[in-house]
Design a protein around this motif. Structure first.
Motif, PDB file in Angstrom:
ATOM      1  N   ASN A 117     -11.306 -17.150 -11.985  1.00 27.90           N
ATOM      2  CA  ASN A 117     -11.151 -17.699 -13.331  1.00 27.90           C
ATOM      3  C   ASN A 117     -10.687 -19.149 -13.276  1.00 27.90           C
ATOM      4  N   TYR A 118      -9.749 -19.439 -12.384  1.00 28.73           N
ATOM      5  CA  TYR A 118      -9.277 -20.816 -12.226  1.00 28.73           C
ATOM      6  C   TYR A 118     -10.384 -21.723 -11.672  1.00 28.73           C
ATOM      7  N   GLN A 119     -11.287 -21.153 -10.888  1.00 29.73           N
ATOM      8  CA  GLN A 119     -12.370 -21.958 -10.329  1.00 29.73           C
ATOM      9  C   GLN A 119     -13.318 -22.489 -11.396  1.00 29.73           C
ATOM     10  N   HIS A 129      -5.310 -15.750 -18.423  1.00 30.30           N
ATOM     11  CA  HIS A 129      -6.672 -15.398 -18.000  1.00 30.30           C
ATOM     12  C   HIS A 129      -7.414 -14.586 -19.050  1.00 30.30           C
ATOM     13  N   LEU A 130      -6.871 -14.515 -20.261  1.00 23.32           N
ATOM     14  CA  LEU A 130      -7.530 -13.810 -21.352  1.00 23.32           C
ATOM     15  C   LEU A 130      -7.859 -14.803 -22.464  1.00 23.32           C
ATOM     16  N   ASP A 131      -8.965 -14.578 -23.141  1.00 29.63           N
ATOM     17  CA  ASP A 131      -9.424 -15.490 -24.198  1.00 29.63           C
ATOM     18  C   ASP A 131      -8.640 -15.218 -25.475  1.00 29.63           C
ATOM     19  N   LEU A 132      -7.393 -15.718 -25.491  1.00 36.16           N
ATOM     20  CA  LEU A 132      -6.499 -15.529 -26.628  1.00 36.16           C
ATOM     21  C   LEU A 132      -6.163 -16.871 -27.249  1.00 36.16           C
ATOM     22  N   LYS A 133      -5.832 -16.857 -28.520  1.00 39.33           N
ATOM     23  CA  LYS A 133      -5.415 -18.098 -29.186  1.00 39.33           C
ATOM     24  C   LYS A 133      -4.050 -18.509 -28.645  1.00 39.33           C
ATOM     25  N   ARG A 134      -3.971 -19.724 -28.123  1.00 38.44           N
ATOM     26  CA  ARG A 134      -2.746 -20.171 -27.463  1.00 38.44           C
ATOM     27  C   ARG A 134      -1.556 -20.173 -28.410  1.00 38.44           C
ATOM     28  N   GLU A 135      -1.802 -20.512 -29.685  1.00 34.80           N
ATOM     29  CA  GLU A 135      -0.670 -20.549 -30.609  1.00 34.80           C
ATOM     30  C   GLU A 135      -0.099 -19.157 -30.850  1.00 34.80           C
ATOM     31  N   LEU A 153      -6.953 -29.922 -12.539  1.00 39.54           N
ATOM     32  CA  LEU A 153      -7.274 -30.442 -11.211  1.00 39.54           C
ATOM     33  C   LEU A 153      -6.648 -29.575 -10.119  1.00 39.54           C
ATOM     34  N   PHE A 154      -5.334 -29.320 -10.246  1.00 40.09           N
ATOM     35  CA  PHE A 154      -4.630 -28.555  -9.213  1.00 40.09           C
ATOM     36  C   PHE A 154      -5.176 -27.137  -9.113  1.00 40.09           C
ATOM     37  N   LEU A 155      -5.266 -26.457 -10.262  1.00 39.46           N
ATOM     38  CA  LEU A 155      -5.698 -25.054 -10.242  1.00 39.46           C
ATOM     39  C   LEU A 155      -7.186 -24.920  -9.933  1.00 39.46           C
TER      40      LEU A 155
END
Length: 822
Positions: free
Chosen positions: A451-453, A799-805, A376-378
C-alpha cells in the motif's frame, strides 16, 4: 490505652503533623506537650516517629473507586489514584516534606475518595456465568518477613473503654496476627489495641501483665456477624523473653497447625503465568540509561521470538545500531507526551553500499510534521526488502524493580535467604543508570508495504532522504544483549559436534561445518557471511557422516532456517518435513545420539553475567503495558483461561474496567468470543508446537461507550494474519459514532511450565498442603497457548480508504475517553 491518649490529644497530634521533617520539630513538640505527662509525651512522640518514616508502599485505588483512575508518578514510584486522591496526595507531600507513612495514611483514610465501589461483585456474578477468566496481576506478590501459623486461640481485646472483648485468632506470627471479631465492636485502621493471649496464658507463663500492644492495619468484612482484623505489633513492651517463646512456639507447632500459605499460593499463580509470557513475547525489550546527560540504549532482553529484531538492527560490523535509531533527540521528543506510556510507530529500512549497511528511520509523528517528505520516505522505503514498521512504546524503568524476592521469608532456610538477596554489585553496575524501557514490536505486513508503494513522490527528491539516515561511527556504544534465562524447553538436547557439511543455497553450493546437532536440527558455521533469512529452505549433504552409514542417505536433506547470527555466518536449522513423512536426517541423528550418548557432550549455554537476565526480567515484569492472555485446554477444546494485568493498562483493560469487569475474574467473551476462539484461532494453532513462532491474528473492535452494558457496546471480528481490509464496512460504519480499536494478536503454543522458576515455593507449599501444590501444577499444565494483544489502530487506519477528518475526530474522542478512565 495508647489510642485513647492519641484520641484525647488529637488536636496536638494534627498540629505536630504539620512540622514533621522540620528542623524546628523538637522545639515545637516540647512547646505543645509541656503540660502532658511523660507517658503521654512518649506515645505522641512514637506516633510522630512512625508517621515520619519514608515508605515504599504504592497507592492503588483501582477497583476501589468509580472510574477516572490515573497513573501518578512521584519520586520514581507509580501510584493509581483518582483526582481527589491526587490532590490530597500533593497537599500531604507539601505538608510532610516527602512521601512518608503520614502521606500514605492521609490518602488511604480520606473517606471522600471512596465515594462508591466500582461494582458489586455479587451482582455481576448473578448477571453472567462467564466469569471464569482469571485476572493475573503481574509482579503483585510480596515477600513475607516471617511465617504465619494458622492457629486459633481465645484472646481478649482492650479497646477504648471496652475491656475483655472476647475474640479468636485466625493466624499468628511473631510480629502480627489476624483476629476474628464480632461486628458489634468497631475498630478503625491505625488504632492501637491491647491483646491478651488467654488461650496460651492458661498453659504458659508469658509475663505480660498488660497484654501485647498491636496496631490495626486492615479490616476484612466477611459476614454480618464477624470481621477479620489484621494486627501488627508495636513492640512497645520490649519483652525479649516473650518474643523468644512465641518464635519457638510457632516453629514447634507449624507442622501441626500448618502455616498460612495464602501469600505463597498467590505468588505461584502469578509467577506461573509470567513464566509462560515473557519467554514467548515477540516484542524486544531495550533499556535506556542516562550516560553523560544523554539517554542511550545499553541493554536488551532477548528470547527466541524477539531476537530477530535485535539482529535486524545489527550491521555487518556486528554493531547494534539501535543507539542511532533510538537516539536521545528522538526519545526526548517522545517523552513530552502526557500519557504514562509514550507511543509512536517507527518506520525503518536499510541501504547497502560497498558491503556496508546504512540505516534510515522515521517515526509517524516525525513524518506527520514533515508532510512533504512523508510520501517520499514511505513510498521509497517500502520498496526495500528491509522495510519494517514497529510499534514503539516507552515507559519509566527503575533499577529497584530488578529485585523481586521470593514470597517466602528468609527464616524458611539458608537457600531461601540466599535467593532473597538483592542483585549482586556486578549486576547493579549494569542497571544503575537505567531510566526507561523501550518496547519494540514488529507489526508491519506485506499488504501494508504494498500500500505504501503506491504513494507518489518525486524521484529527484530522493537525496533528501539523507536527513533520515543515521551516520556510521567508527566507535559505537556497546549494547549488551542479555538472553532470557528459563528452563530449556527444546524438543531435544543439543550435542557439540564438528563435522563438514555441504549446503545448497538457491542452487549454489557452499561449505561449512556443524557446531552442534540434535534430533530435529543443527547449527552450522560458514567461513563467510551467507545470504539467508528466517524461513528459507536449504539442502544439506553430510560428507563425512555419510561414510559411517549405508542405511541413511544423507545427501540434499531439506532444512529450514530458524535463526541467523549477527555476523550472518552462524545459522540454526530445523529438519523440514512434508505431510509427516520420514526425514533421513532425523532418523540418522536419532540413531547416532542413542548409540553414543556416553561419548557426546551436551551443549549448555551459561550466562555472561549471572543474575543479570533475572534482574532485567523482573524490571520488564513490573512494567508490562500489553494485554497478555492465555488459552486453556479442556479435553480437545481451547478456551480463554486468563488475562494478565501489568502496571500499565492496555485499551482492552480500560474497556473491561469501565464496565466493572477487571476484578479477580473477568468475562472476556465480548472481546474475544467463544466462536472466534473455536473457529478462527483453534484450527490454526492446534497442530503447532512450542518451537513454532507466534502466529499473528487481527482483532477489530467497534466500541460504543454510550451503551450501559458491554454486550450492547462491543462488536468484534477476528481473522488470521494481518489483513483487515475485509472489515472495512464495519470500521467505516462505526467511525462516526464508535471508537475503533484494531489489535494485533500474537499467539503461541506453550510447552511444559517452567517449574524450576517456581520450585522453591512449590516445595514449600508441598510440605504443608501437597494437594494444593498438585492443584497449582495441574492448573499451570492446562495452559496450552499464550498470547499478546497490541493496539495498532493508528497505523492500521492509514491503510483504509476513510475520511481523514472522521479518523482524527474519532482519535480525539478515544483519547478523551481513555484518559477519563486511566
Amino acid at each position: 490505652m495508647a489510642d485513647d491518649i492519641l484520641l484525647k490529644h488529637e488536636s496536638i497530634v494534627d498540629e505536630l503533623k504539620k512540622y514533621l521533617g522540620s528542623e524546628k520539630f523538637d522545639s515545637i513538640f516540647y512547646s505543645l506537650t509541656s503540660n502532658l505527662t511523660k507517658p503521654e509525651q512518649f506515645l505522641i512522640k512514637m506516633e510522630m516517629s512512625r508517621l515520619s518514616q519514608p515508605t515504599e508502599r504504592f497507592i492503588d485505588l483501582r477497583g476501589l473507586v468509580q472510574g477516572q483512575i490515573k497513573l501518578y508518578e512521584f519520586a520514581g514510584k507509580q501510584h493509581f489514584m483518582n483526582d481527589t486522591a491526587i490532590e490530597i496526595f500533593k497537599k500531604a507531600i507539601e505538608l510532610y516534606g516527602g512521601y512518608t507513612l503520614a502521606v500514605y495514611e492521609k490518602v488511604m483514610d480520606t473517606k471522600d475518595i471512596y465515594l462508591a465501589k466500582v461494582n458489586d461483585r455479587t451482582n455481576i456474578e448473578i448477571q453472567s456465568n462467564n466469569f471464569d477468566v482469571e485476572v493475573i496481576k503481574f509482579a503483585s506478590y510480596e515477600n513475607r518477613t516471617e511465617e504465619r501459623m494458622n492457629y486459633s486461640i481465645k484472646v481478649t481485646i482492650e479497646h477504648n473503654d471496652e475491656k475483655n472483648i472476647a475474640a479468636n485468632t485466625s493466624d499468628i506470627s511473631l510480629s502480627g496476627c489476624k483476629v476474628k471479631l464480632p461486628t458489634s465492636y468497631i475498630v478503625k485502621k491505625g488504632e492501637l489495641i491491647a491483646l491478651r493471649l488467654v488461650g496460651l496464658e492458661q498453659d504458659f507463663e508469658l509475663g505480660l501483665k498488660n497484654g501485647i500492644q498491636y496496631e490495626v492495619i486492615a479490616l476484612e468484612k466477611t459476614s454480618k456477624s464477624f470481621n477479620y482484623i489484621r494486627l501488627k505489633r508495636t513492640y512497645i513492651e520490649n519483652n525479649k523473653s516473650f518474643d523468644t517463646f512465641l518464635e519457638n512456639f510457632i516453629n514447634a507447632n507449624k507442622r501441626r497447625y500448618k502455616v498460612n500459605l495464602d501469600n505463597t499460593l498467590d505468588a505461584i499463580v502469578s509467577k506461573g503465568y509470567e513464566q509462560y509470557y515473557i519467554p514467548r513475547v515477540t516484542s524486544l525489550y531495550v533499556f535506556l540509561s542516562m550516560k553523560n546527560a544523554l539517554l542511550v540504549p545499553n541493554l536488551s532482553l532477548t528470547n527466541e521470538n524477539n531476537i530477530f529484531i535485535q539482529r535486524y538492527f545489527t550491521d555487518e560490523r556486528r554493531a547494534v545500531c539501535l543507539y542511532n535509531v533510538l537516539n536521545h533527540q528522538r526519545i526526548s521528543k517522545l517523552l513530552t507526551q502526557p500519557t504514562a506510556v509514550k507511543e509512536d510507530y517507527l518506520y525503518t529500512f536499510t541501504h547497502v553500499s560497498s558491503g556496508k549497511i546504512y540505516y534510515y528511520s522515521a517515526t509517524q509523528s516525525e513524518l506527520n510534521n514533515n508532510p512533504e517528505f512523508k510520501s517520499l520516505f514511505l513510498g521509497f522505503g517500502s520498496k526495500k526488502d528491509s522495510f519494517q514498521c514497529f510499534k514503539l512504546q516507552i515507559m519509566p524503568s527503575h533499577p529497584d524493580d530488578s529485585y523481586i524476592p521470593l514470597s517466602l521469608p528468609d527464616t524458611v532456610g539458608k537457600n531461601i535467604a540466599k535467593l532473597n538477596k538483592k542483585p549482586s554489585a556486578r549486576v547493579q553496575s549494569f542497571i544503575v543508570d537505567v531510566k526507561y524501557l523501550v518496547v519494540l514490536t514488529s507489526i508491519g505486513t506485506t499488504a501494508e508495504a504494498k500500500n505504501y508503494q503506491l504513494l507518489d513522490y518525486d524521484p529527484s527528491f530522493i537525496p533528501h532522504l539523507k536527513s533520515f539516515g543515521h551516520p556510521r561511527s567508527r566507535s559505537f556504544p556497546c549494547l549488551n544483549e542479555v538472553a532470557l534465562e528459563y528452563v530449556n524447553l527444546r524438543a531435544s538436547k543439543r550435542y557439540l559436534y564438528k563435522t563438514a557439511v555441504e549446503v545448497n543455497i538457491n542452487d549454489i553450493n557452499t561449505s561449512g561445518h556443524t557446531l552442534d546437532f540434535s534430533v530435529m536440527g543443527l547449527q552450522i558455521e560458514f567461513s563467510y557471511p551467507v545470504t539467508l533469512k528466517v524461513g528459507d529452505s536449504v539442502l544439506l549433504s553430510f560428507i563425512e557422516l555419510q561414510k559411517i552409514t549405508k542405511k541413511h542417505n544423507l545427501s540434499k536433506l531439506v532444512y529450514e532456517v530458524k535463526a541467523i547470527s549477527k555476523s550472518l555466518r552462524i545459522v540454526n536449522l530445523k529438519a523440514k518435513t512434508t505431510n509427516n513423512l520420514a526425514h533421513a536426517g532425523v532418523d540418522f541423528f536419532t540413531q547416532l545420539i542413542e548409540k553414543n550418548k556416553d561419548k557426546l557432550k551436551v551443549s549448555e549455554e551459561k550466562p555472561i553475567v549471572p543474575g543479570l537476565s533475572l534482574a532485567l526480567r523482573n524490571m520488564v515484569t513490573k512494567t508490562i503495558c500489553q494485554f497478555p492472555f492465555y488459552l486453556h485446554k479442556e479435553s480437545a477444546h481451547f478456551k480463554a483461561g486468563a488475562i494478565g494485568l501489568g502496571l500499565y493498562t492496555n485499551p482492552l483493560h480500560t474497556i473491561l474496567q469501565s464496565f466493572g469487569l477487571l476484578n479477580k475474574k473477568t468475562d472476556l467473551s465480548n472481546i474475544l468470543t467463544k466462536d472466534q476462539i473455536t473457529n478462527v484461532i483453534t484450527p490454526n494453532i492446534k497442530d503447532r508446537s512450542r518451537q513454532d513462532p507466534p502466529l499473528p491474528f487481527t482483532l477489530v473492535i467497534n466500541f460504543d461507550p454510550r451503551k450501559s452494558t458491554i454486550d450492547d457496546a462491543i462488536s468484534t471480528q477476528c481473522v488470521l494474519g494481518g489483513e483487515y481490509s475485509s472489515f472495512y464496512k464495519q470500521i467505516n460504519k462505526g467511525i462516526q459514532t464508535n471508537l475503533i480499536f484494531i489489535m494485533r494478536l500474537y499467539i503461541s503454543r506453550t510447552g511444559r511450565p517452567d517449574t524450576d522458576y517456581l520450585s522453591n515455593e512449590l516445595k514449600y507449599v508441598s510440605q504443608y498442603a501437597i494437594h494444593k501444590a498438585k492443584d497449582l501444577e495441574n492448573a499451570l499444565w492446562s495452559v496450552a497457548g499464550v498470547g499478546d494483544i497490541i493496539d495498532i489502530t493508528e497505523e492500521a487506519l492509514n491503510h483504509l480508504d476513510l475520511k481523514r477528518e472522521l479518523v482524527e475526530q474519532m482519535s480525539r474522542r478515544k483519547l478523551i475517553w481513555l484518559n477519563r478512565l486511566r
